[in-house]
Each structure stands twice: as structure tokens, then as C-alpha cells.
Design a protein around this motif. Sequence first.
Motif, PDB file in Angstrom:
ATOM      1  N   GLU A 169     -61.738 -27.313 -28.424  1.00 30.17           N
ATOM      2  CA  GLU A 169     -60.616 -26.922 -27.567  1.00 30.17           C
ATOM      3  C   GLU A 169     -61.069 -26.062 -26.398  1.00 30.17           C
ATOM      4  O   GLU A 169     -62.161 -25.512 -26.392  1.00 30.17           O
ATOM      5  CB  GLU A 169     -59.572 -26.170 -28.399  1.00 30.17           C
ATOM      6  CG  GLU A 169     -58.929 -27.047 -29.449  1.00 30.17           C
ATOM      7  CD  GLU A 169     -57.863 -26.296 -30.230  1.00 30.17           C
ATOM      8  OE1 GLU A 169     -57.322 -25.297 -29.727  1.00 30.17           O
ATOM      9  OE2 GLU A 169     -57.585 -26.718 -31.358  1.00 30.17           O
ATOM     10  N   ARG A 170     -60.191 -25.962 -25.408  1.00 32.09           N
ATOM     11  CA  ARG A 170     -60.425 -25.122 -24.245  1.00 32.09           C
ATOM     12  C   ARG A 170     -59.932 -23.710 -24.555  1.00 32.09           C
ATOM     13  O   ARG A 170     -59.066 -23.524 -25.402  1.00 32.09           O
ATOM     14  CB  ARG A 170     -59.663 -25.662 -23.033  1.00 32.09           C
ATOM     15  CG  ARG A 170     -59.931 -27.118 -22.704  1.00 32.09           C
ATOM     16  CD  ARG A 170     -61.201 -27.332 -21.999  1.00 32.09           C
ATOM     17  NE  ARG A 170     -61.144 -26.671 -20.693  1.00 32.09           N
ATOM     18  CZ  ARG A 170     -62.044 -26.837 -19.764  1.00 32.09           C
ATOM     19  NH1 ARG A 170     -63.034 -27.639 -19.978  1.00 32.09           N
ATOM     20  NH2 ARG A 170     -61.957 -26.205 -18.630  1.00 32.09           N
ATOM     21  N   SER A 171     -60.477 -22.736 -23.863  1.00 34.33           N
ATOM     22  CA  SER A 171     -60.046 -21.361 -24.067  1.00 34.33           C
ATOM     23  C   SER A 171     -58.635 -21.173 -23.505  1.00 34.33           C
ATOM     24  O   SER A 171     -58.182 -21.918 -22.644  1.00 34.33           O
ATOM     25  CB  SER A 171     -61.020 -20.396 -23.398  1.00 34.33           C
ATOM     26  OG  SER A 171     -61.167 -20.719 -22.043  1.00 34.33           O
ATOM     27  N   CYS A 196     -63.216 -17.801 -18.714  1.00 34.21           N
ATOM     28  CA  CYS A 196     -62.979 -18.917 -19.643  1.00 34.21           C
ATOM     29  C   CYS A 196     -64.254 -19.703 -19.898  1.00 34.21           C
ATOM     30  O   CYS A 196     -64.566 -20.037 -21.045  1.00 34.21           O
ATOM     31  CB  CYS A 196     -61.884 -19.837 -19.102  1.00 34.21           C
ATOM     32  SG  CYS A 196     -60.255 -19.100 -19.133  1.00 34.21           S
ATOM     33  N   TRP A 197     -65.004 -19.990 -18.847  1.00 40.88           N
ATOM     34  CA  TRP A 197     -66.272 -20.708 -19.006  1.00 40.88           C
ATOM     35  C   TRP A 197     -67.215 -19.935 -19.918  1.00 40.88           C
ATOM     36  O   TRP A 197     -67.830 -20.507 -20.821  1.00 40.88           O
ATOM     37  CB  TRP A 197     -66.920 -20.941 -17.641  1.00 40.88           C
ATOM     38  CG  TRP A 197     -68.319 -21.444 -17.784  1.00 40.88           C
ATOM     39  CD1 TRP A 197     -68.712 -22.723 -18.003  1.00 40.88           C
ATOM     40  CD2 TRP A 197     -69.515 -20.663 -17.784  1.00 40.88           C
ATOM     41  NE1 TRP A 197     -70.091 -22.785 -18.125  1.00 40.88           N
ATOM     42  CE2 TRP A 197     -70.603 -21.528 -17.993  1.00 40.88           C
ATOM     43  CE3 TRP A 197     -69.770 -19.297 -17.619  1.00 40.88           C
ATOM     44  CZ2 TRP A 197     -71.920 -21.086 -18.047  1.00 40.88           C
ATOM     45  CZ3 TRP A 197     -71.085 -18.861 -17.681  1.00 40.88           C
ATOM     46  CH2 TRP A 197     -72.138 -19.757 -17.887  1.00 40.88           C
ATOM     47  N   GLU A 214     -66.048 -20.144 -23.574  1.00 46.94           N
ATOM     48  CA  GLU A 214     -66.286 -21.484 -24.117  1.00 46.94           C
ATOM     49  C   GLU A 214     -67.776 -21.725 -24.355  1.00 46.94           C
ATOM     50  O   GLU A 214     -68.171 -22.306 -25.368  1.00 46.94           O
ATOM     51  CB  GLU A 214     -65.723 -22.550 -23.182  1.00 46.94           C
ATOM     52  CG  GLU A 214     -64.215 -22.576 -23.172  1.00 46.94           C
ATOM     53  CD  GLU A 214     -63.646 -23.489 -22.095  1.00 46.94           C
ATOM     54  OE1 GLU A 214     -64.400 -24.280 -21.499  1.00 46.94           O
ATOM     55  OE2 GLU A 214     -62.429 -23.387 -21.847  1.00 46.94           O
ATOM     56  N   ARG A 234     -68.838 -19.512 -27.477  1.00 41.44           N
ATOM     57  CA  ARG A 234     -67.788 -19.397 -28.504  1.00 41.44           C
ATOM     58  C   ARG A 234     -68.317 -19.107 -29.901  1.00 41.44           C
ATOM     59  O   ARG A 234     -67.735 -18.300 -30.610  1.00 41.44           O
ATOM     60  CB  ARG A 234     -66.884 -20.618 -28.493  1.00 41.44           C
ATOM     61  CG  ARG A 234     -67.520 -21.875 -29.015  1.00 41.44           C
ATOM     62  CD  ARG A 234     -66.579 -23.066 -29.012  1.00 41.44           C
ATOM     63  NE  ARG A 234     -66.654 -23.754 -27.735  1.00 41.44           N
ATOM     64  CZ  ARG A 234     -65.628 -24.345 -27.144  1.00 41.44           C
ATOM     65  NH1 ARG A 234     -64.461 -24.370 -27.719  1.00 41.44           N
ATOM     66  NH2 ARG A 234     -65.763 -24.922 -25.988  1.00 41.44           N
TER      67      ARG A 234
END
Length: 88
Positions: free
Chosen positions: A50-52, A69-70, A73, A76
Motif C-alpha cells: 500500500e501507499r503511505s 511519503c516517499w 514507503e 517501511r
Amino acid sequence: RLVIHKMPTVLRHHGLRVMIFPPQREHGPPHVHVFDGDSEVVVRIPPDTERSVVVRAVAARPNQIARACWLVEDHRQYLMTCWREIHD
């Protein structure tokens, strides 16, 4: 100006600082606070596929939000390990 409470920095990367509040102050779902200068982006640590998800952004420009976010991810697994060590 942001007030940074006592919490460990778990990752530094290209000017970004990732921190996790201890359990006395914070609760799930697992997330991190990403600081970039005077901005803060709170991002949920996503499962592998999933994406953040941005929970909150304070004084952050769109490019700072995207970088946060990058970073979450990309790191993670490490960040989830840190969350568990601090919260379990």
C-alpha cells in the motif's frame, strides 16, 4: 515554530528527520513524524503493498509532503521495526 517533544530520531535522510513518539504520548496505528526544517508531516507506515497515508501536515509544501511519503514507503520495514521496538 514547531515544538518537538522528547522522542527518538529513528532515521535521517537528505535533510529529513523521522521521529516516533513513545507510547505514553502516542498510540496506533503505526506512524512517524517527518520533519523538514519547520515543517512536519505525520505519515502512517503502510503495509508492503500500500501507499503511505498522510495523517497531518503542518507548514509543509506539497513537495515536502511527497518527500515524506516517499521516505516512509522506501523505509517501511525499518520504520515498522522501530515502531514495534518503541511501542511493544
